[in-house]
Enzyme design. Structure first.
Site, PDB file in Angstrom:
ATOM      1  N   HIS A 168      80.582  52.997   8.465  1.00 56.74           N
ATOM      2  CA  HIS A 168      79.430  52.338   9.112  1.00 56.74           C
ATOM      3  C   HIS A 168      79.539  50.814   9.095  1.00 56.74           C
ATOM      4  CE1 HIS A 168      77.370  56.097   9.572  1.00 56.74           C
ATOM      5  NE2 HIS A 168      77.336  56.326   8.268  1.00 56.74           N
ATOM      6  N   ASP A 209      83.233  62.879   9.299  1.00 57.03           N
ATOM      7  CA  ASP A 209      81.976  62.734   8.560  1.00 57.03           C
ATOM      8  C   ASP A 209      80.824  63.191   9.469  1.00 57.03           C
ATOM      9  OD1 ASP A 209      80.745  60.957   6.064  1.00 57.03           O
ATOM     10  OD2 ASP A 209      79.441  60.905   7.835  1.00 57.03           O
ATOM     11  N   HIS A 211      78.109  61.757  10.030  1.00 56.29           N
ATOM     12  CA  HIS A 211      77.491  60.622  10.729  1.00 56.29           C
ATOM     13  C   HIS A 211      78.495  59.913  11.634  1.00 56.29           C
ATOM     14  CE1 HIS A 211      75.169  61.215   6.940  1.00 56.29           C
ATOM     15  NE2 HIS A 211      74.141  61.083   7.768  1.00 56.29           N
ATOM     16  N   ASP A 297      79.782  65.856   4.410  1.00 59.58           N
ATOM     17  CA  ASP A 297      78.327  65.978   4.561  1.00 59.58           C
ATOM     18  C   ASP A 297      77.964  66.877   5.744  1.00 59.58           C
ATOM     19  OD1 ASP A 297      79.372  63.955   6.131  1.00 59.58           O
ATOM     20  OD2 ASP A 297      77.940  62.421   5.513  1.00 59.58           O
TER      21      ASP A 297
HETATM   22  C1  OKP Z   1      76.821  57.419   5.130  1.00 60.45           C
HETATM   23  B1  OKP Z   1      78.014  58.312   5.478  1.00 60.45           B
HETATM   24  C2  OKP Z   1      69.089  59.638   7.556  1.00 60.45           C
HETATM   25  C3  OKP Z   1      69.399  58.919   6.279  1.00 60.45           C
HETATM   26  C4  OKP Z   1      70.207  57.686   6.493  1.00 60.45           C
HETATM   27  C5  OKP Z   1      71.940  56.484   5.311  1.00 60.45           C
HETATM   28  C6  OKP Z   1      72.999  57.521   5.504  1.00 60.45           C
HETATM   29  C7  OKP Z   1      74.396  56.931   5.392  1.00 60.45           C
HETATM   30  C8  OKP Z   1      75.483  57.952   5.520  1.00 60.45           C
HETATM   31  N1  OKP Z   1      68.432  60.892   7.358  1.00 60.45           N
HETATM   32  N2  OKP Z   1      70.626  57.069   5.281  1.00 60.45           N
HETATM   33  O1  OKP Z   1      78.273  58.395   6.862  1.00 60.45           O
HETATM   34  O2  OKP Z   1      77.968  59.606   4.901  1.00 60.45           O
HETATM   35 ZN    ZN Z   2      78.061  60.703   6.548  1.00 58.93          ZN
END
Ligand code: OKP
Ligand code: ZN
Length: 359
Positions: A168, A209, A211, A297
């Protein structure tokens, strides 16, 4: 499979984050790493803590991140505390939203530590503690040490068991538990240390990942020498990026590929079908090196994500990645289900190994 690790990665340990408006224990915990380390050890993986101290991190960081941002990461905590900020960590309270200002801020002129906390960060999930930068540098050193062993041909695959994660992190922004973009810096590092015979080797980043890796996408958006391909939860965090219409710009058009997948219903079969398609795109690019942003995740039990991949599903995922058949560096990103995180990561690597031996 060479596994690289450093205990210094455990130093970043913020007590809390703000999630869905609630103050909750920080999900991106040091324990994630020690659990994975234990699981890999009991499954016969050797783990090396011999990081390469000859690598000049600063030089490589600055190919991806701005000097103003790196200076911020180095000094933020100290300046924040000096100005009366809480001693636990730097946490932003105001962001220079595009609609708040008549023009983009000149970062060099903004010296107030409270203003800078929002200037160089896009959310509330990146508290900067006294030890954060030390851990961040260790995470990068683990990644680049592993990358170097691939480039010199010492190994054909490696795993950087590191945190904080990176995908990120933008050129001048932290966010989403990420400070320095390990994978992006590794891609540039590989291109720059490879023997000059191969001009700027092509590198592919496959981000599995849950996200979307907005930072990796942004870094290479107009660059055709680095392909970025991501599978991620549709319309989930980081919310403003990751649509299939984001395909790259200029010379990089066509070298950014997003596969947003539906939340709540994406399980092993749906995930692996899409991954096969992503892998076909990566193979067609013919990269000299493959970087995997390895998040687990996507697991059904993950507390902040919404896919249904199972622990055995990761064996399949590892096998599909191996079919790309390139020198491969796995870099740890997310995964927050502590009961299964060790087995899930181990299964990706074992699925990969089994397929490599088979082909
Ligand atoms: C980092 B990685 C949304 C929660 C957001 C930050 C998440 C960062 C993820 N429900 N909080 O990509 O695993
Ligand atoms: Zn993630």
């Amino acid at each position: 499979m060479k596994v690289l690790y450093s205990k210094e990665c455990l130093l970043h340990d913020p007590p809390f984050e703000i999630l869905s408006g609630e103050k909750v224990p920080y999900f991106e915990k040091p324990k994630r790493l020690t659990i994975i380390e234990g699981e890999l050890k009991s499954n016969g993986f050797g783990i090396s803590e011999e990081v390469d101290w000859d690598i000049d991190l600063r030089q490589h960081i600055l190919r991806v991140h701005s000097v103003e941002y790196l200076d911020y990461l180095e000094t933020a905590y100290e300046l924040w505390v000096r100005e009366g900020g809480n001693k636990i960590a730097v946490i932003p309270e105001t962001f220079p939203h595009v609609n708040l200002l008549p023009a983009p801020p000149e970062s060099a002129h903004i010296t107030n530590p409270f203003a800078r906390a929002g200037l160089f960060c896009f959310d509330l999930s990146c508290p900067i503690t006294k030890e954060t930068h030390k851990a961040t540098l260790a995470s990068l050193r683990v990644t680049l040490t592993a990358a170097k062993s691939l480039v010199v041909g010492a190994v054909n695959s490696a795993f950087a068991l590191c945190r904080p994660p990176g995908h990120h992190a933008m050129p001048s922004l932290c966010g989403g538990y990420c400070f320095l973009n390990n994978v992006a810096i590794a891609a540039r590092f590989i291109q720059n240390i490879s023997p000059s015979a191969i001009e700027r080797p092509k590198v592919a980043i496959l981000d599995i990942d849950y996200h979307h890796g907005n930072g990796s996408q942004a870094t290479f958006y107009d660059d055709p020498s680095v392909l970025y391909v991501s599978l991620h939860g549709e319309n989930d965090y980081p919310y403003f990026t990751g649509s299939a219409s984001e395909q790259g710009s200029g010379k990089g058009k066509g070298y950014n590929v997003n596969f947003p997948l539906p939340r709540g219903i994406t399980g092993d079969n749906e995930y692996c079908d899409t991954l096969q398609g992503a892998v076909a795109i990566v193979r067609n690019f013919e990269p000299s090196f493959l970087l995997i942003s390895l998040g687990v995740d996507t697991h059904i039990d993950d507390p902040i994500s919404d896919f249904k991949v199972t622990t055995s599903g990761y064996l399949r995922i590892g096998g599909i990645i191996a079919s790309i058949d390139r020198p491969t560096l796995f870099v740890m990103e997310g995964g927050y289900a502590l009961e299964s995180i060790g087995k899930n990561v181990c299964n990706v690597l074992q699925g990969f190994k089994l397929q490599v031996e088979h082909q």
